[in-house]
Design an enzyme around this catalytic site. Structure first.
Site: not given
Lengths: 123, 578
Positions: B284-288
């Site tokens: 999820g967003s941690t990949f941003k």
């Protein structure tokens, strides 16, 4: 002549025999002692191994935490209580001089005499 | 010849030589020869012995040791080396454990002996003991693996016919605390999982303890805080990692539920599963973090640019929406801080699929982690890498990696941009670390500022441990369902942080599997509500052990080093909703 040299040789042989026996006896005794020591060392090492395991078991962090909560007044330090040495205010002069100047009669370092503000005001 | 006293005058002057004739002469000659030969032989033998004695006692030879040597080594061999943590605390050791057996032939009174033995080992059955003691066999086990105290007590009873046999047994004094890292060894001391399996032959041959990078104090803090979150949000599991950003040493790593390696019979498959290294998840967003770092590093955008995030993106049958929608133009810092999917997708599209794939490869997301465990999950990456994948990967869907890879990736982003493979072994401080450059130092510094922004003003405010300058990113991923698609209720909530973010020392990752919202989180089960508070408490508790001192967050030099200017579009005022 013959007889005298014979006696001498006999005496020498007896001496050599006795000293050989004594040395051998001594060596044997020391060897026994050495073996006993070796066994003792190994037994001690094994005991240390067991104690190490017990030490680790008794030092489980959850157990220590529990014990501290039960038995001690001290609580986890607040972040304001933590600082490093170089965060402390600087000393007025060289630490060596201060330590010498403030050293009491029995070698105990006394607290600094001059507070910071007085020094600042005098300048 | 006989000697008789005679007067000298009486003696006739002998002739010069005596002469024997015939057999007498022959016998004498023979005797002389024999004597000569025997004498020579003996003399020779004595000479040889004398020479040898001199040789042995006086002359030195090369192979002769100058000092008496000990026989054998004087170290207690257990058959399997110990495993210790970074401070030398024992994690696994092999002990000689006594087991009690009986030779019934020498047991005089089975009933009395049984009663006596039960005074120190009450768990044994009375009838069973009597049956064993009156057996015809010469050998029967009474109890395996006694403690030293029990052995002493049994010995003190002095029951004849009872004997001990030593057996070696692998002991894990820290119990479940390091279960997934150390793993366990089965019967016959064969490593079955974890470090025990990975270094099996080394542990069997060596006698020096194997030193891991783990610190059990941090390990305990991590485990306790994750368990707190599981209990509070009714999760089914959790994973957590604390990693040194500069050396990539894993200081703590937890996967819950875990197991006690000392109790071989009570280990379930679910507990055995290592969520931190074997499980691969769409993060999820941690990949941003990686998406933004990629776009900044390739130069396709800058901290002053932005993208229009007012309308959802529709592609094929999917619609990409924002969870914290602002419905306006967002600058790059805002996209990161509000975790905008739309903005991230547009950033990734500007970079392009090929470059994105190359970037993910550099971060090690396309192959299994190098960590020293047999339980390593292979990431799931799309093949072929289509534009839709480029879009979903920008916000952490469509690629599944293990938590250890995520932590390793974040460490390489914030440490100045150099990637070192994650390790469970303590690195020598003098060891030269060779790493692979992933992003430039400038991008790394920009990323630190963005991570701090998330905690200060964005979705990660619950992680703000005062004084420790936490910077991080939330992640809330929907878990894939059985029949394809995603489950809206089965979430994977995570928070990955670095602290102190102005000069990062450690990366902390907390991930809770399928949490359910509760009152304290206003019904939310997202990373910002479930994982971020855990990270805050972990940082607060662990920092003193990790030698990180709190700083004044308002100090001007710190403010300056972490300042982010959020550009505004013309005509719009700065949002006051920070």
């Amino acid at each position: 002549m013959m007889r005298r040299s014979m006696t001498l040789w006999l005496l020498l042989a007896t001496c050599a025999g006795i000293s050989l026996f004594l040395i051998k006896h001594e060596v044997q005794e020391r060897e026994d002692r050495l073996n006993a020591l070796h066994r003792e060392i190994l037994a001690d090492q094994e005991a240390i191994q067991v104690l190490n395991a017990e030490w680790s078991y008794l030092n489980r962090p959850d157990r220590l935490e529990h014990l501290i909560r039960e038995l001690s007044e001290s609580r986890a330090a607040n972040q304001l209580q933590l600082t490093s040495l170089d965060m402390l205010p600087q000393l007025l002069s060289e630490p060596d001089d201060l330590a010498l100047a403030n050293r009491g009669g029995n070698g105990i370092i006394l607290p600094m005499i001059r507070p910071v503000s007085i020094k600042a005001g005098a300048q | 010849m006989t000697h008789t006293r005679l007067n000298a005058a009486d003696i006739p002057v002998p002739e010069k030589t005596l002469k024997f004739e015939g057999s007498g002469k022959q016998a004498l000659e023979q005797g002389r020869t024999r004597l000569l030969i025997a004498g020579t032989v003996f003399a020779l033998a004595f000479c040889v012995i004398a020479a040898r004695v001199i040789d042995v006692s006086v002359f030195e030879r090369a192979e002769e040791p100058r000092l008496a040597e000990e026989r054998g080594t004087l170290t207690h061999k257990t058959g399997r080396a110990d495993i210790v943590d970074r401070n030398g605390m024992l994690l696994a050791t092999t002990l000689n454990v006594p087991s009690l057996y009986a030779d019934p032939k020498y047991i005089m009174d089975p009933i009395e002996s049984a009663a006596k033995l039960r005074t120190v080992l009450p768990e044994l059955g009375h009838a069973d003991l009597i049956a064993k003691f009156s057996d015809k066999k010469r050998f029967t086990w009474i109890k395996r693996n006694l403690t030293p105290r029990q052995q002493y007590a049994v010995n003190k009873l002095g029951i004849p016919g009872l004997y001990f046999q030593n057996e070696s047994k692998r002991i894990y004094p820290q119990g479940p605390l390091t279960a997934h890292i150390v793993g366990r060894a089965g019967f016959d001391d064969v490593g079955l999982s974890g470090i025990e399996k990975n270094f099996d032959s080394m542990l069997r041959d060596g006698s020096d303890p194997l030193r891991l990078s783990i610190d059990i104090r941090i390990q305990h803090i991590l485990r306790e805080e994750l368990q707190t979150q599981i209990d509070a949000f009714d999760g089914i599991g959790a994973a957590g990692i604390v990693m040194d950003v500069n050396s990539s040493e894993i200081v703590a790593m937890i996967s819950l539920p875990d197991f006690d390696p000392n109790r071989r019979d009570q280990i379930s498959d679910d507990a055995m599963f290592n969520r931190a290294t074997l499980g691969v998840y769409e993060m999820g967003s941690t990949f941003k973090i990686f998406n933004t770092a990629m776009a900044l590093d390739y130069g396709t955008t800058t901290m002053r640019n932005g993208y229009d995030a007012s309308k959802p993106i529709r592609i094929a049958r999917f619609t990409i929406n924002d969870d914290h929608a602002k419905n306006r133009w967002l600058s790059v810092p805002e996209i990161f801080m509000y975790s905008s999917n739309i903005g991230s997708v547009k950033m990734a599209l500007d970079v392009g699929g090929d470059r994105q794939k190359a970037f993910m490869k550099r971060l090690g997301f396309l192959e299994a982690s190098a960590v020293e465990l047999p339980e390593r999950g292979r990431p799931l990456a799309p093949s072929p890498w289509r534009p839709i994948n480029t879009m979903t990967i920008s916000f952490g869907h469509g690629i599944a990696v293990s938590p250890i890879q995520l932590a390793n990736g974040v460490a390489s982003i914030v440490n100045g941009g150099v990637r070192h493979p994650a390790t469970l072994l303590r690195r020598d401080t003098t060891e030269m670390l060779v790493g692979e450059r992933v992003i430039s130092e400038k991008t790394s510094i920009a990323m630190r500022r963005l991570l701090r922004l998330v905690v200060e003003k964005g979705t990660g405010r619950n992680a703000n441990a005062k004084g420790y300058l936490v910077g991080g990113k939330t992640g809330t991923a929907e878990k894939p369902g059985r029949g394809g698609g995603y489950q809206r209720k089965a979430l994977l909530s995570s928070f990955v942080a670095a602290f102190p973010v102005n000069d990062p020392r450690y990366v902390v990752l907390a991930m809770v599997d399928e949490p359910k919202g509760n009152k304290s989180s206003y019904g939310y089960a997202t990373g910002g509500w479930v994982a971020a508070p855990a990270v805050k408490r972990i940082v607060e508790r662990a920092a003193p052990f990790l030698n990180v001192t709190p700083v004044d967050e308002e100090a001007p030099e710190i403010r300056r080093s972490l300042m982010v200017k959020i550009p505004q579009t013309k005509g719009k005022k700065a949002l006051a909703s920070f």
